[in-house]
Design a protein around this motif. Structure first.
Motif: not given
Length: 321
Positions: A105-112
């Motif tokens: 989950x690089x987008x909705x967990x990773x980035x934030x």
């Protein structure tokens, strides 16, 4: 304990609130999960990928992060294949299991998560965030690899058990994300700022819709899922995803001599839970959607604790010089 509570309250709980909202809606209304998945794959994911790539400055040293991310992906593929052989999974489960380990989950967990980590102590210095830009750039590189491969290898994996490979391949070619990546790089070289065009706000709106729609769609899918708590494959998947990933990352980080902030980001990202899109892909192809949804849910739930440990170890093993 404070780090644990910080990650839990700022990252994990908000994610589960959206999942629970989708779960409640799925139980009370006749929600069309197929429509939501198509919105994600054809509108929100390509918009998210394009905007992030176009607006991110990528220095040459980030090629090492790109190479290590690909090496981790290949290793995850091999490990998932070995485990599937050992447990004698059928073709459909083997491919669903592989997706649950390969894609995180690089987008909705990773980035934030990376944004919050490198915007707070000990990385906050005199009110400034000197490490945030390089950390986010490294995360975007990982995001690019994951998005491209999820929308190619992920779809091919899911379709192999029920769909002829040619049909799966043609379906992959219809995924806008694989064209959003080269288009973003191409336009970065054009001497015109496309953020001034009327379409830019539209892309931004679509980009911000990705996370909530994906999580709500997962909740709806979970509301239709029959939970089997004795499904060993789900627990094996979560274990390999959350702890195998960072171990593989450490090996390649040492091999390619990546240190400091970039190394921390890669190690932490490799420990992220299974990507929500793997469950949506499983629904799209009707390839073990129950297993895929449970793998996402369990790994996300357990990551509330495992990520704290991995973040702590990443700071010790790869200190800022």
């Amino acid at each position: 304990m404070s780090v644990f509570l910080f990650i839990l309250s700022n990252n994990i709980i908000p994610i589960f609130i959206l999942i629970l909202l989708g779960f409640a809606m799925g139980k009370n209304f006749n929600m069309d999960i197929a429509t939501l998945t198509k919105l994600n794959f054809y509108v929100f994911v390509p918009s998210f990928t394009f905007v992030n790539l176009y607006t991110t400055q990528i220095p040459i040293e980030m090629t090492k992060v790109l190479i290590v991310t690909i090496c981790i992906l290949v290793t995850n593929i091999l490990v998932s294949w070995i485990i599937s052989k050992g447990f004698a999974y059928d073709e459909g489960l083997k491919n669903a299991f592989a997706n649950s380990i390969i894609f995180f989950n690089t987008g909705n967990i990773g980035v934030p998560l990376i944004t919050l980590l490198f915007s707070s102590a000990p990385f906050l210095i005199d009110g400034e965030t000197p490490y945030l830009n390089i950390a986010l750039t490294a995360q975007i590189m990982i995001l690019v690899v994951q998005n491209i491969t999820t929308n190619t290898i992920g779809f091919m994996n899911a379709g192999r058990a029920t769909t002829p490979w040619k049909e799966s391949f043609y379906k992959v070619l219809k995924m806008p994300t694989i064209y959003a990546v080269p288009l973003a790089f191409l336009l970065k070289g054009v001497p015109y700022d496309i953020t001034m065009l009327p379409i830019w706000p539209t892309l931004n709106y679509a980009r911000h819709a990705l996370v909530p729609v994906a999580l709500i769609a997962l909740g709806i899918q979970l509301s239709k899922t029959a939970f089997v708590f004795k499904n060993r494959a789900v627990y094996v998947s979560a274990l390999v995803r959350l702890f195998g990933g960072p171990v593989f990352a450490m090996f390649f980080l040492y091999l390619f001599q990546i240190e400091g902030i970039m190394a921390q980001v890669v190690m932490i990202s490799a420990a992220l839970p299974t990507a929500v899109n793997t469950a949506l892909i499983a629904v799209e192809y009707d390839n073990y959607p129950d297993f895929a949804s449970q793998a996402v849910m369990l790994s996300t739930l357990l990551s509330g604790g495992s990520l704290v440990f991995i973040i702590y170890m990443a700071r010790i093993i790869f200190p800022i010089v």
